[in-house]
Design a protein around this motif. Structure first.
Motif, short mmCIF file in Angstrom:
data_model
loop_
_atom_site.label_atom_id
_atom_site.label_comp_id
_atom_site.label_asym_id
_atom_site.label_seq_id
_atom_site.Cartn_x
_atom_site.Cartn_y
_atom_site.Cartn_z
N ASN A 6 0.80 -1.24 0.00
CA ASN A 6 0.00 0.00 0.00
C ASN A 6 0.83 1.28 0.00
N ALA A 7 2.13 1.17 0.30
CA ALA A 7 2.96 2.37 0.20
C ALA A 7 3.29 2.66 -1.26
N ALA A 8 3.19 1.63 -2.12
CA ALA A 8 3.42 1.84 -3.55
C ALA A 8 2.18 2.44 -4.19
N SER A 66 -0.51 16.92 -10.92
CA SER A 66 -0.62 15.58 -11.51
C SER A 66 -0.16 14.49 -10.55
N GLY A 67 0.17 14.86 -9.32
CA GLY A 67 0.62 13.87 -8.35
C GLY A 67 1.59 14.53 -7.39
N ALA A 68 2.12 13.73 -6.48
CA ALA A 68 3.05 14.31 -5.50
C ALA A 68 4.40 14.64 -6.15
N THR A 69 4.78 13.92 -7.20
CA THR A 69 6.05 14.23 -7.86
C THR A 69 6.01 15.68 -8.37
N GLU A 70 4.91 16.03 -9.04
CA GLU A 70 4.80 17.41 -9.53
C GLU A 70 4.71 18.40 -8.37
N ALA A 71 3.97 18.03 -7.31
CA ALA A 71 3.86 18.94 -6.16
C ALA A 71 5.24 19.16 -5.54
N ASP A 72 6.02 18.08 -5.39
CA ASP A 72 7.37 18.20 -4.82
C ASP A 72 8.27 19.07 -5.70
N ASN A 73 8.26 18.79 -7.01
CA ASN A 73 9.09 19.58 -7.94
C ASN A 73 8.69 21.05 -7.90
N ASN A 146 9.04 8.29 6.20
CA ASN A 146 9.85 7.69 5.14
C ASN A 146 9.12 6.53 4.47
N ASN A 147 9.18 6.50 3.14
CA ASN A 147 8.44 5.50 2.38
C ASN A 147 9.06 4.12 2.40
N GLU A 148 10.32 4.00 2.86
CA GLU A 148 10.94 2.67 2.90
C GLU A 148 10.95 2.05 4.29
N CYS A 173 7.00 20.17 3.26
CA CYS A 173 6.96 18.79 3.74
C CYS A 173 6.32 17.88 2.69
N ASP A 174 7.05 16.84 2.29
CA ASP A 174 6.47 15.76 1.48
C ASP A 174 5.74 14.86 2.47
N MET A 175 4.41 15.02 2.48
CA MET A 175 3.59 14.33 3.50
C MET A 175 2.98 13.03 2.96
N VAL A 176 3.41 12.63 1.75
CA VAL A 176 2.72 11.57 1.02
C VAL A 176 2.42 10.33 1.88
N GLN A 177 3.42 9.83 2.61
CA GLN A 177 3.20 8.57 3.35
C GLN A 177 2.58 8.81 4.73
N GLY A 178 2.36 10.06 5.07
CA GLY A 178 1.73 10.34 6.37
C GLY A 178 0.30 10.84 6.22
N ILE A 196 0.89 16.13 -1.31
CA ILE A 196 0.13 14.90 -1.06
C ILE A 196 -0.21 14.23 -2.39
N SER A 197 -0.56 12.94 -2.31
CA SER A 197 -0.82 12.17 -3.53
C SER A 197 -2.13 11.41 -3.41
N GLY A 198 -2.90 11.36 -4.50
CA GLY A 198 -4.20 10.67 -4.48
C GLY A 198 -4.11 9.16 -4.40
N HIS A 199 -3.18 8.57 -5.19
CA HIS A 199 -3.24 7.10 -5.27
C HIS A 199 -2.68 6.40 -4.05
N LYS A 200 -2.10 7.16 -3.11
CA LYS A 200 -1.65 6.54 -1.85
C LYS A 200 -2.78 6.52 -0.83
N VAL A 201 -3.89 7.18 -1.16
CA VAL A 201 -5.02 7.25 -0.22
C VAL A 201 -6.31 6.77 -0.89
N ALA A 320 9.30 0.62 -3.98
CA ALA A 320 8.85 0.32 -5.35
C ALA A 320 9.52 1.23 -6.37
N CYS A 321 9.80 2.47 -5.96
CA CYS A 321 10.36 3.43 -6.91
C CYS A 321 11.79 3.11 -7.28
N SER A 322 12.49 2.31 -6.43
CA SER A 322 13.90 2.06 -6.72
C SER A 322 14.07 0.91 -7.73
N1 PLP Z 1 6.89 11.20 -2.12
C1 PLP Z 1 6.83 10.04 -1.45
C2 PLP Z 1 7.31 9.96 -0.04
C3 PLP Z 1 6.33 8.90 -2.08
O1 PLP Z 1 6.28 7.74 -1.42
C4 PLP Z 1 5.89 9.00 -3.43
C5 PLP Z 1 5.42 7.80 -4.16
O2 PLP Z 1 5.90 6.70 -3.95
C6 PLP Z 1 5.96 10.25 -4.08
C7 PLP Z 1 6.48 11.33 -3.39
C8 PLP Z 1 5.50 10.43 -5.50
O3 PLP Z 1 4.09 10.44 -5.56
P1 PLP Z 1 3.30 10.34 -6.96
O4 PLP Z 1 3.30 8.88 -7.32
O5 PLP Z 1 1.94 10.86 -6.65
O6 PLP Z 1 4.00 11.18 -7.95
#
Ligand code: PLP
Length: 375
Positions: A6-8, A66-73, A146-148, A173-178, A196-201, A320-322
Motif C-alpha cells: 500500500n505504500a506503492a 498531476s501527483g506528488a512528484t509534480e507537487a514536490d518539484n 519515510n516510504n521505505e 513537507c512531502d507528506m505523502v506517506q503520512g 500529497i498524492s491521491g493514489h496513496k489514499v 517500489a520506486c527504486s
Molecule cells: N513522495 C513520497 C514519499 C512517495 O512515497 C511518493 C510515491 O511513492 C511520491 C512522493 C511520489 O508520488 P506520486 O506517485 O503521486 O508522484
C-alpha cells in the motif's frame, strides 16, 4: 490475494471510482461558462473543499497537480527560483523520495548549496535539521514519513523552530506517506507547503495537490490558460480530482480509528517476526504502522518477492520506486548491506487483517525451508 504494497499504491475506493465515473459523464470543461462547465467546476470545488478540510487549511491554499512528484518539484524549484537569487542554501535529508532528491541534484548543478541531513541511530533529531539552517537558506524540505522504513521525522518541532528563528525561510513537507494516516494537520507541521498524492489514499493515479500557505508566493512550473488561480495551468482532470475528493472525504473522518487498527496489525506483524527464527525488523517500533521494513536472513528480496507472488502475496522489495536499484535510504538508516539485500516492505491499509499476516509468515517460513535448503 494478500496486498501488502500500500505504500506503492492503494486500491481505489468504490466511492472514488464512482465519483470519477460521474465526472466522466459530466464531461464539461470547468472553464466553460455554460451549465456543463459549471457542473464540472462545482465538482472540482467540492473536491478542493474536502482536501482543504483534511489538512485544516482554506480552499484557496490547495492547488491540484498531476501527483506528488509534480507537487514536490513545484515546491522545490518554485521556492528556489523565487527566493534563491541571493539565498542559495537548501536544507533537506538523505532519505527523501526521488521526487525531492532529483530536483535537489538539479539545483546543486545550478550552484545551490544542498545540505543533506542524515538520521542518527535510525531516526532524525530535530536539532540537526534546525542547526543546518542559516541566514543564507531559502528552503527546508523534509518528508514526514519515510516510504521505505516508516520512520517519522520530527517535522513539527524542526519547522516551528526554524520559522521562529528565520521567518523568511520556506518550509516544505512531502507528506505523502503520512497523509490521512498520521494525525497531523498543516499547522501541526509548521509547513509553508505540503505535498500529497491521491493514489496513496485509495483515490486514482495521476492526481495530487500542493498546499501553499496564504501569503507565500512561489513561481509555478506550468504556464498556460491560468487554471488553479493562475498557478498551475492546464485543463483540470475533473474525474481524477473528483475521485481524490471522494476518497479524502471518506477517509479523513475515520483516520484515528483506521490508524489504531493498522497499529494493531503492525504490532502483530512485529510480534510474529520477533518470534520467528531468521526473520528480522528494520523498522523502529515508534515509526508509522503503515510501513514495515523487514528482512529474511540469507534470502534476497527479489527471490522472496517472486516466491510470495506465486502465493498471491504482494509486497515490495525496499521501495517500489527504486525498481531493484540498491537503496541508499536503508543504508542511511543503518541497515547493513546484507540485510538491505534481503529487505521486504510490508505496507498496510485498513483492509488488511491478522489472518493475512499469518499467511505471510507461513509463506516466509516455507521460503526459508525450501529456498535455504537448496542453497
Ligand atoms: N513522495 C513520497 C514519499 C512517495 O512515497 C511518493 C510515491 O511513492 C511520491 C512522493 C511520489 O508520488 P506520486 O506517485 O503521486 O508522484
Amino acid at each position: 490475494m494478500v496486498y501488502f504494497d500500500n505504500a506503492a499504491t492503494t486500491q481505489p475506493l468504490p466511492c472514488a471510482a464512482a465519483a470519477a465515473v460521474n465526472a466522466i459523464e459530466n464531461f464539461g470543461n470547468p472553464s466553460s461558462l455554460h451549465k456543463l462547465g459549471l457542473n464540472a467546476s462545482q465538482i472540482v470545488s467540492a473536491a478542493r473543499k474536502s482536501v482543504a478540510a483534511s489538512l485544516g487549511v482554506s480552499e484557496n491554499e490547495i492547488f491540484f497537480t498531476s501527483g506528488a512528484t509534480e507537487a514536490d518539484n513545484t515546491a522545490v524549484f518554485g521556492a528556489a527560483y523565487s527566493l534563491g537569487k541571493r539565498k542559495k542554501r537548501i536544507v533537506t535529508t538523505t532519505v527523501e523520495h526521488p521526487a525531492i532528491a532529483e530536483p535537489m541534484k538539479v539545483l546543486e548543478s545550478e550552484g545551490y548549496e544542498i545540505v543533506r541531513i542524515s538520521p542518527r541511530d535510525g531516526t532524525f533529531a530535530a536539532e540537526d535539521i534546525i542547526s543546518a539552517v542559516d541566514d543564507n537558506t531559502c528552503l527546508v524540505s523534509c518528508m514526514l514519513c519515510n516510504n521505505e522504513t516508516g520512520d517519522i521525522l520530527p517535522i513539527g518541532r524542526a519547522f516551528r523552530q526554524i520559522k521562529k528563528r528565520f521567518p523568511r525561510v520556506l518550509t516544505h513537507c512531502d507528506m505523502v506517506q503520512g497523509y490521512l494516516k498520521l494525525p497531523f494537520k498543516a499547522k501541526d507541521l509548521g509547513a509553508d507547503m505540503i505535498s500529497i498524492s491521491g493514489h496513496k489514499v485509495h483515490a486514482l493515479k495521476g492526481i495530487g495537490a500542493l498546499y501553499i500557505r496564504k501569503g507565500v508566493h512561489i513561481r509555478g512550473l506550468v504556464y498556460g490558460g491560468g487554471q488553479e488561480r493562475g498557478f498551475r495551468s492546464g485543463t483540470e482532470s475533473v474525474p481524477l480530482i473528483a475521485a481524490f475528493g471522494a476518497a479524502v472525504d471518506k477517509l479523513y473522518k475515520n483516520m484515528d480509528s483506521r490508524s489504531t487498527y493498522v497499529r494493531s496489525l503492525s504490532d502483530y506483524l512485529r510480534e510474529r517476526i520477533e518470534q520467528t527464527e531468521g526473520l528480522h525488523l528494520n523498522s523502529r517500533a515508534d515509526g508509522s504502522p503503515y510501513v514495515n521494513s523487514i528482512y529474511v536472513d540469507g534470502l534476497r528480496s527479489e527471490i522472496m518477492l517472486h516466491f510470495l507472488e506465486e502465493r498471491e502475496i504482494y509486497v515490495s522489495s525496499g521501495s517500489a520506486c527504486s525498481k531493484g536499484k540498491k537503496s541508499s535510504v536503508l543504508s542511511e538508516y543503518g541497515v547493513p548491506d546484507r540485510a538491505a539485500d534481503s529487505t521486504l516492505r510490508i505496507s498496510f491499509c485498513a483492509e488488511n487483517t491478522t489472518a493475512q499476516i499469518d499467511e505471510l509468515i507461513d509463506a516466509l517460513k516455507a521460503a526459508q525451508s525450501t529456498l535455504l535448503s537448496v542453497k
